[in-house]
Design an enzyme around this catalytic site. Structure first.
Site, PDB file in Angstrom:
ATOM      1  N   GLU A 312       0.832  -1.202   0.000  1.00 36.21           N
ATOM      2  CA  GLU A 312       0.000   0.000   0.000  1.00 36.21           C
ATOM      3  C   GLU A 312       0.869   1.256   0.000  1.00 36.21           C
ATOM      4  O   GLU A 312       0.562   2.239  -0.687  1.00 36.21           O
ATOM      5  CB  GLU A 312      -0.947   0.005   1.198  1.00 36.21           C
ATOM      6  CG  GLU A 312      -1.969   1.136   1.142  1.00 36.21           C
ATOM      7  CD  GLU A 312      -3.026   1.076   2.227  1.00 36.21           C
ATOM      8  OE1 GLU A 312      -4.000   1.843   2.135  1.00 36.21           O
ATOM      9  OE2 GLU A 312      -2.869   0.278   3.175  1.00 36.21           O
ATOM     10  N   HIS A 338      -9.147  -5.175  12.588  1.00 36.08           N
ATOM     11  CA  HIS A 338      -9.622  -5.308  11.212  1.00 36.08           C
ATOM     12  C   HIS A 338     -11.051  -5.861  11.224  1.00 36.08           C
ATOM     13  O   HIS A 338     -11.279  -6.994  11.623  1.00 36.08           O
ATOM     14  CB  HIS A 338      -8.697  -6.240  10.427  1.00 36.08           C
ATOM     15  CG  HIS A 338      -8.920  -6.213   8.951  1.00 36.08           C
ATOM     16  ND1 HIS A 338     -10.019  -5.618   8.362  1.00 36.08           N
ATOM     17  CD2 HIS A 338      -8.176  -6.724   7.917  1.00 36.08           C
ATOM     18  CE1 HIS A 338      -9.951  -5.758   7.053  1.00 36.08           C
ATOM     19  NE2 HIS A 338      -8.832  -6.428   6.764  1.00 36.08           N
ATOM     20  N   PHE A 397      -8.895  -9.696   0.209  1.00 32.61           N
ATOM     21  CA  PHE A 397      -8.523 -10.999  -0.337  1.00 32.61           C
ATOM     22  C   PHE A 397      -9.242 -11.194  -1.677  1.00 32.61           C
ATOM     23  O   PHE A 397     -10.378 -10.753  -1.862  1.00 32.61           O
ATOM     24  CB  PHE A 397      -8.939 -12.124   0.612  1.00 32.61           C
ATOM     25  CG  PHE A 397      -8.049 -12.288   1.820  1.00 32.61           C
ATOM     26  CD1 PHE A 397      -6.880 -11.581   1.974  1.00 32.61           C
ATOM     27  CD2 PHE A 397      -8.397 -13.194   2.814  1.00 32.61           C
ATOM     28  CE1 PHE A 397      -6.070 -11.742   3.079  1.00 32.61           C
ATOM     29  CE2 PHE A 397      -7.596 -13.369   3.928  1.00 32.61           C
ATOM     30  CZ  PHE A 397      -6.432 -12.648   4.065  1.00 32.61           C
TER      31      PHE A 397
END
Length: 411
Positions: A312, A338, A397
């Site tokens: 990122e 998360h 994912f």
């Protein structure tokens, strides 16, 4: 075709650092961490000891007796939607045909599946609960919100792993911008802090093994060893600008751009150099007609896994060039953990509030910067700063990428 402008007029959330928007944003501003020992099941024999759980949530007080027929992720979504719609002041009943719902969940209800599988083994599989399927399927948070408020516009559930909440907000933004609905209830919800949820992510070595809550979720830190599984919901009410102005609605921020693409590379690993994330951010900027140099703040995906944070960071450098050094970039996952399909909803909410208050929330516990993660991650403490445009990134994912671009409301 004339594109309509879209603004945020309502916010609602239940997450590990607060059971309301006010409580959550105050905690985020102060850098409070919502991670602690797992309480939703006995984790004494597990290597993973911590999670980011919602605390003190009374489902029946919020959802009534109907909560007994809802999985926890749906209960959290309904609670957040109630707050968001109340906050918006929107007369949903009067305009129900023109209001839709897009709420993501990455997994649905793993705890319900586990519970009913055990019951099936014990009593026979034709004696599982008749509510098993409608409680566990991922679209049910969106459906229950629509049912509760009688919202008859499009009702959908993007299932795009950790990008889902951002896809939900972005899809809702385009629905309104392109003239299909006047308002949308959108975001994400997730709750799978369970033996199978923890076990599954642990077996793929995605989770942090740290037992100290202050050393578990460490985005962009050289010590990072995986993410911390969390639960919660973040819901936004998006509305066509002229409709919002006509009724005198308060406006948090304007949604101006949305990007969505796929790495098409690997089912869990990001593409090398953050190629997909780079393209997605460029899409969001192009969708808004904004230049990279106009962006001041990024709420990063920032999971605390070695590959995500490095890729990122590389993607941000690729999109912003020399301007990357001037950006404030933070990961609120350092506080919330998360939240999977809910992450994008909660982080979009935080991004809107960051623009409203001109305040970048911190990446807490960032003490040992990774040389490959070399941006200004607002370490330790939040920062008052001028910002006009802000991005919120979600990278899931399967190579799913979603980015939202928001603009400070100055009307």
């Amino acid at each position: 075709m004339n594109k309509r402008r879209v603004v945020i007029t309502g916010l609602g959330t239940v997450n590990p650092i607060g059971n309301s928007v006010q409580e959550s944003w105050q905690a985020a501003r102060e850098g409070k961490c919502g991670i602690g020992p797992i309480t939703q099941f006995d984790a004494s024999e597990f290597k993973i000891k911590v999670a980011a759980e919602v605390k003190g949530f009374d489902a029946e007080a919020v959802c009534g007796k109907e909560s007994r027929r809802m999985a926890r992720f749906t209960q959290l979504a309904v609670a957040a939607a109630k707050e968001a719609l109340t906050d918006s002041g929107l007369n949903a009943a009067a305009e129900a045909q023109q209001i839709g719902v897009v709420v993501s969940s990455g997994i649905g209800s793993l705890p319900t599946i586990e519970e009913q599988h055990s019951r099936g083994l014990e009593k026979g599989f034709e004696r599982v609960s008749p509510y098993f399927v409608p409680m566990s399927i991922a679209n049910m948070a969106a459906a229950q919100i629509a049912i509760l408020f009688g919202l008859k516009g499009m009702c959908s559930c993007p299932v795009t792993a950790c990008a889902g909440g951002t896809n939900a907000v972005g899809d809702a933004f385009h629905r309104i911008r392109d003239g299909y609905e006047i308002a949308m209830v959108c975001g994400g919800a997730e709750s799978c802090v369970s033996p199978l949820g923890i076990g599954g992510f642990a077996s793929m070595k995605a989770l942090s093994h740290a037992e100290d809550a202050n050393a578990a979720s460490l985005p962009f830190d050289a010590r990072r060893g995986g993410f911390v599984l969390g639960e919660g919901s973040g819901i936004l009410v998006l509305e066509e600008l002229e409709h919002a102005k006509k009724r005198g609605a308060k406006i948090y921020a304007e949604v101006v751009g949305y990007g969505a693409n796929c790495d098409a590379y690997h089912f869990t690993a990001p593409a090398p150099g953050g190629e997909g994330a780079m393209g997605c951010m460029k899409q969001a900027l192009a969708d808004a007609g904004a230049a990279p140099q106009q962006v001041d703040y990024i709420n990063a995906h920032g999971t605390g896994t070695a590959m995500n944070d490095k890729c990122e960071t590389a993607a941000i450098h690729g999109v912003f060039g020399e301007h990357a050094a001037k950006l404030a970039v933070s990961s609120t996952k350092s506080m919330t953990g998360h939240l999977l399909g809910a992450a994008g909803g909660v982080e979009a909410l935080f991004t809107a509030l960051a623009l409203r208050d001109q305040f970048a929330p911190p990446t807490v516990h960032l003490q040992q910067p990774d040389p490959e993660c070399d941006l200004d991650y607002v370490p330790g403490e939040g920062r008052q700063m001028p910002m006009t445009y802000a991005l919120s990134n979600s990278l899931g994912f399967g190579g799913h990428n979603a980015c939202l671009l928001m603009k400070r409301w100055e009307g």
